[in-house]
Design a protein around this motif. Structure first.
Motif, PDB file in Angstrom:
ATOM      1  N   GLY A   1      43.694  30.591  43.729  1.00 33.34           N
ATOM      2  CA  GLY A   1      43.480  31.920  43.458  1.00 33.34           C
ATOM      3  C   GLY A   1      44.849  32.350  42.780  1.00 33.34           C
ATOM      4  O   GLY A   1      44.537  33.232  41.950  1.00 33.34           O
ATOM      5  N   GLN A   2      46.021  31.890  42.989  1.00 32.44           N
ATOM      6  CA  GLN A   2      46.987  32.371  42.250  1.00 32.44           C
ATOM      7  C   GLN A   2      46.912  31.802  40.693  1.00 32.44           C
ATOM      8  O   GLN A   2      47.614  32.372  39.845  1.00 32.44           O
ATOM      9  N   LEU A   3      46.754  30.496  40.536  1.00 31.30           N
ATOM     10  CA  LEU A   3      46.279  30.000  39.354  1.00 31.30           C
ATOM     11  C   LEU A   3      45.482  30.800  38.372  1.00 31.30           C
ATOM     12  O   LEU A   3      45.650  30.921  37.300  1.00 31.30           O
ATOM     13  N   CYS A   4      44.396  31.486  39.052  1.00 34.07           N
ATOM     14  CA  CYS A   4      43.523  32.112  38.528  1.00 34.07           C
ATOM     15  C   CYS A   4      44.047  33.390  37.771  1.00 34.07           C
ATOM     16  O   CYS A   4      43.514  34.228  37.309  1.00 34.07           O
ATOM     17  N   GLN A   5      45.195  33.725  38.475  1.00 36.75           N
ATOM     18  CA  GLN A   5      45.814  35.116  37.760  1.00 36.75           C
ATOM     19  C   GLN A   5      47.413  34.770  37.197  1.00 36.75           C
ATOM     20  O   GLN A   5      47.909  35.741  37.249  1.00 36.75           O
ATOM     21  N   ASP A   6      47.419  33.632  36.853  1.00 38.27           N
ATOM     22  CA  ASP A   6      48.800  33.235  36.262  1.00 38.27           C
ATOM     23  C   ASP A   6      48.970  33.932  35.025  1.00 38.27           C
ATOM     24  O   ASP A   6      47.924  34.557  34.467  1.00 38.27           O
TER      25      ASP A   6
ATOM     26  N   ASP B   1      35.177  36.858  40.529  1.00 40.66           N
ATOM     27  CA  ASP B   1      35.017  38.328  39.670  1.00 40.66           C
ATOM     28  C   ASP B   1      36.280  38.666  39.019  1.00 40.66           C
ATOM     29  O   ASP B   1      36.344  39.193  37.809  1.00 40.66           O
ATOM     30  N   ASP B   2      37.717  38.250  39.467  1.00 41.38           N
ATOM     31  CA  ASP B   2      38.572  38.377  38.654  1.00 41.38           C
ATOM     32  C   ASP B   2      38.681  37.721  37.265  1.00 41.38           C
ATOM     33  O   ASP B   2      39.190  38.231  36.217  1.00 41.38           O
ATOM     34  N   LEU B   3      38.248  36.420  37.246  1.00 42.50           N
ATOM     35  CA  LEU B   3      38.089  35.661  35.641  1.00 42.50           C
ATOM     36  C   LEU B   3      37.130  36.418  34.962  1.00 42.50           C
ATOM     37  O   LEU B   3      37.356  36.388  33.765  1.00 42.50           O
ATOM     38  N   THR B   4      36.071  36.890  35.453  1.00 45.09           N
ATOM     39  CA  THR B   4      35.125  37.605  34.436  1.00 45.09           C
ATOM     40  C   THR B   4      35.770  38.944  33.945  1.00 45.09           C
ATOM     41  O   THR B   4      35.008  39.386  32.971  1.00 45.09           O
ATOM     42  N   GLN B   5      36.639  39.577  34.849  1.00 38.11           N
ATOM     43  CA  GLN B   5      37.328  40.671  33.844  1.00 38.11           C
ATOM     44  C   GLN B   5      38.676  40.414  33.192  1.00 38.11           C
ATOM     45  O   GLN B   5      39.317  41.566  33.129  1.00 38.11           O
ATOM     46  N   ASP B   6      38.855  39.047  33.018  1.00 37.74           N
ATOM     47  CA  ASP B   6      40.203  38.915  32.460  1.00 37.74           C
ATOM     48  C   ASP B   6      40.139  39.566  31.016  1.00 37.74           C
ATOM     49  O   ASP B   6      39.074  39.607  30.473  1.00 37.74           O
ATOM     50  N   ASP B   7      41.342  39.795  30.530  1.00 36.10           N
ATOM     51  CA  ASP B   7      41.453  40.481  29.314  1.00 36.10           C
ATOM     52  C   ASP B   7      41.403  39.667  28.104  1.00 36.10           C
ATOM     53  O   ASP B   7      41.345  39.948  27.012  1.00 36.10           O
TER      54      ASP B   7
END
Length: 587
Positions: free
Chosen positions: A169-174, A208-214
Motif C-alpha cells: 500500500g505504501q509503495l502505491c503511494q510512493d 482506487d488510489d492508483l486509479t486517481q493518480d495524477d
C-alpha cells in the motif's frame, strides 16, 4: 593460459577475466559460470564464487544482465533448493542498478528461485530481501520489490502477510511515479495471492488510489489492473467496484489512458458480464470509437468484431454500426486499416440481411480505399463474408473490385489477390472462373515483380488441383507453354517453374507429351540461368516420368548440360544426373 573450451576452467582465470578491460572476455566468463561452478563443486561455489559475484560491481550493463540471467538457473550448482538462499544477495544487488532491463531480469530470476524455495526459507531469507528492497533509499530498489510480493506473500505467516500488504500500500503511494507505476503493473499478480476478504477491502482501496493518480502513466497501468482484478472478484463486486472505474477511464483526460481502455475493453466486458456490458460499456465503447485521438480510434476499431460478439445483433446494428460507417471514411488511414482487418468478422454476427444492407457498402468503399493496407486487409478476410451472404452476391458486388485490384499498382495487394484466387475459384466453380478470372491468372505470370510471378506459378498448380488435369490441359497448359518464347529470360524462367509445379498434378502422360519437350528445348537457351533451371526442372521430373523416357530423353540432355562452359549449369546438371543414376540403381 587455459584454452577457452577446457572443461575445468580455474577460478583464478575467471577472476582475471571478470576484471579484464575487454567487455567480451568479461561476458564470456559470466556465460560460463555453470562450468566454473561444476569445476569448483557445490561448497566452494557457495563459499567463494557467489560472494565474489556479490562484490562484483561491473559497470557494464551487458555483463550484469548476463549475470542476472545465469543466477536464475543456478540452484543445482549451489547444492539444491535447501541452499538456494545463497543466490539472493547478488540478485538483490542487481535489483538496485539503474538499467531497467538488468533489474527486470534480476526480479525474474528472484521469482524463479523463490518459486522453488521451501516455505521456511522464504520466510527466513526471501521476505527480508523484499522488505529491504521496498525500504530502499534509491527508487530502483523499491521498483524491483513490487515484482516480488506475489512470490513472498503465500508462504508468509498472518502477521507478516499484514505487514506485506501494508508495505505494498505504501509503495502505491510512493513519491516517485516510477515506483507507483511498478506497483500498479504488478497489482494483478499480487492480488491473485491475497485472500478474498482482504481483496475487497485493502486491495480495492489501494486500487482506487492508483486509479486517481495524477500521473497518466500510473493510471493507464491501473487499466490493466481492472481486467486482472475483475477476474478475481465476484460478478456483483466487479460491477460495484470495477465498472465505474472503467466508465471514468473511458473519459479520462489523457488519450493514453483511453487508448488502454479501448485495448482492454473486451477483457473488461468478460469480467463484468453481459448485462452491465450492454447498459454501461456500450456507450463507453461508442465514445471511444468516436474519440478525437486517432490512436484511441485505432485501438477501438480493432476490437469491433470481438465487442459485437458479446452483444445481440440488434444492439450491434443500433449502436456499433453507425460508428463503423463513420470509421470507414475516417481521416486517418491507420484507423481505416484497423477497421478493415476486423470488419469482415462482423458478417457472421450481424447475419445475412444486415450484412447485405449495411456492411457490403462499407466493404466496397474500403476495397477502393487509396491506402493499400486497407485494401489488403479487406481482401485477406473475404471468405468470412462469403460464408454469410453466399457466392452469387459476393461475385456480383465484390468481383468487379477484385478484378480492379488484380492490377493494383502496389504489388502486395496483387499478391493478396493471387493468394485468394484458389479459394475464390473453389467457391465460384469452373464456369464463372473461366469467364472472369482465367485471363488474370495468366497475366500475373508476366508481372514485373518476382514475388507475383512466383505466386502466380503456385496459383496455377493449386487451380489444376482444384479443377483437375482435363480442365488444366484445356485452359492452363496451352497458354503457359506459349509464353516460353518470351524475349525476356526472367519470364521464361517463371514458365519453367510453373512446368515443374504442374507436372506432378498433370501426371506422367501429359508431362511426357506436352511439358517435357518444352523443357528439353529450353536447354538450348543462350542464357545460363535458364539452362541450370532446366537441369533443376528435369531433376524434379525424373520421379514422375517412365524410366525409358528418362534414359532416352532426359539423360542425354543432362549429359550435354554437364559439359556446358558455365560452372553453375554443369553443377546442377551433375546433381540431376546423380538422381538419374540413383533411380536406375534402385529400380
Amino acid at each position: 593460459m587455459a584454452m577457452i573450451d577446457e572443461p575445468l576452467y580455474p577460478i583464478a582465470v575467471l577472476i582475471d577475466e571478470l576484471k579484464n578491460e575487454d567487455i567480451q572476455l568479461r561476458l564470456n566468463s559470466i556465460r560460463r559460470l555453470s562450468t566454473i561452478a561444476r569445476a569448483l563443486g557445490e561448497e566452494r561455489t557457495r563459499k567463494e564464487l557467489i560472494p565474489f559475484l556479490s562484490e562484483n560491481n561491473d559497470d557494464e550493463d551487458e555483463v550484469l544482465l548476463a549475470m542476472a540471467e545465469e543466477l536464475g538457473v543456478f540452484i543445482p550448482y549451489v547444492g539444491g533448493v535447501e541452499h538456494a538462499h545463497v543466490l539472493l544477495p547478488p540478485l538483490e544487488t542487481l535489483c538496485t542498478v539503474e538499467e531497467t532491463c538488468v533489474r527486470d531480469k534480476a526480479v525474474e530470476s528472484l521469482c524463479r528461485i523463490g518459486a522453488q524455495m521451501k516455505e521456511i526459507d522464504i520466510v527466513d531469507w526471501f521476505i527480508p530481501v523484499v522488505k529491504r528492497l521496498a525500504a530502499g533509499e534509491w527508487f530502483t530498489a523499491r521498483v524491483s520489490s513490487c515484482g516480488l510480493f506475489h512470490i513472498a506473500y503465500p508462504s508468509a505467516p498472518d502477521q507478516l502477510k499484514t505487514e506485506l500488504r501494508t508495505i505494498y500500500g505504501q509503495l502505491c503511494q510512493d513519491d516517485m511515479p516510477m515506483v507507483r507505476r511498478a506497483a500498479a503493473s504488478n497489482l494483478g499478480k499480487f492480488a491473485a495471492t491475497v485472500e478474498q476478504s482482504y481483496l475487497k477491502t485493502e486491495i480495492m482501496s489501494i486500487f482506487d488510489d492508483l486509479t486517481q493518480d495524477d500521473q497518466d502513466s500510473v493510471r493507464l497501468l491501473a487499466v490493466e489492473g481492472c481486467a486482472a482484478l475483475g477476474k478475481l472478484l465476484e460478478p456483483q463486486d466487479c460491477v460495484a467496484h470495477i465498472l465505474p472505474v472503467i466508465v471514468n477511464f473511458s473519459q479520462d483526460k489523457s488519450w493514453r489512458v483511453r487508448y488502454m481502455v479501448a485495448n482492454q475493453l473486451y477483457e473488461l466486458c468478460e469480467a463484468v458480464g453481459p448485462e452491465p456490458t450492454r447498459a454501461d460499456l456500450v456507450p463507453a465503447y461508442v465514445r471511444l470509437l468516436r474519440d478525437n485521438e486517432a490512436e484511441v480510434r485505432i485501438a477501438a476499431a480493432g476490437k469491433v468484431t470481438k465487442f459485437c460478439r458479446i452483444l445481440s445483433p440488434q444492439l450491434a446494428i443500433q449502436h456499433i454500426l453507425p460508428c463503423v460507417k463513420e470509421l470507414s471514411s475516417d481521416s486517418s488511414q491507420h484507423v481505416r486499416s484497423a477497421l478493415a482487418s476486423v470488419i469482415m468478422g462482423m458478417a457472421p454476427v450481424l447475419g445475412k440481411d444486415a450484412t447485405i444492407e449495411q456492411l457490403l457498402p462499407i466493404f466496397l468503399s474500403l476495397l477502393k480505399d487509396e491506402f493499400p493496407d486497407v485494401r489488403l486487409n479487406i481482401i485477406s478476410k473475404l471468405d468470412q463474408v462469403n460464408q454469410v451472404i453466399g457466392i452469387d452476391l459476393l461475385s456480383q458486388s465484390l468481383l468487379p473490385a477484385i478484378v480492379e485490384l488484380a492490377e493494383d499498382r502496389h504489388w502486395r495487394v496483387r499478391l493478396a489477390i493471387i493468394e485468394y484466387i484458389p479459394l475464390l475459384a473453389s467457391q465460384l466453380g469452373v464456369g464463372f472462373f473461366d469467364d472472369k478470372l482465367g485471363a488474370l491468372c495468366m497475366q500475373w505470370l508476366e508481372d514485373k515483380v518476382y514475388s507475383i510471378r512466383d505466386a502466380a506459378a503456385n496459383n496455377l498448380k493449386r487451380l489444376a488441383e482444384e479443377f483437375g488435369p482435363e480442365w488444366a490441359m484445356q485452359h492452363i497448359i496451352p497458354q503457359v507453354l506459349e509464353k516460353i518464347n518470351n524475349p525476356h529470360y526472367l519470364y521464361r524462367m517463371t514458365i519453367l517453374q510453373a512446368i515443374s509445379l504442374l507436372a506432378p498434378v498433370m501426371g506422367a502422360e501429359i508431362t511426357c507429351q506436352k511439358l517435357l519437350p518444352v523443357v528439353i528445348n529450353s536447354s538450348k537457351d543462350r542464357v545460363p540461368n535458364i539452362k541450370f533451371n532446366v537441369a533443376k526442372v528435369l531433376q524434379s521430373l525424373i520421379p514422375i516420368l517412365d524410366q525409358s523416357v528418362v534414359e532416352k530423353t532426359v539423360k542425354p540432355c543432362l549429359v550435354e548440360l554437364s559439359e556446358d562452359p558455365d560452372v553453375d549449369v554443369r553443377y546442377y546438371a551433375n546433381q540431376a544426373l546423380q538422381v538419374c543414376d540413383q533411380m536406375m540403381v534402385s529400380s
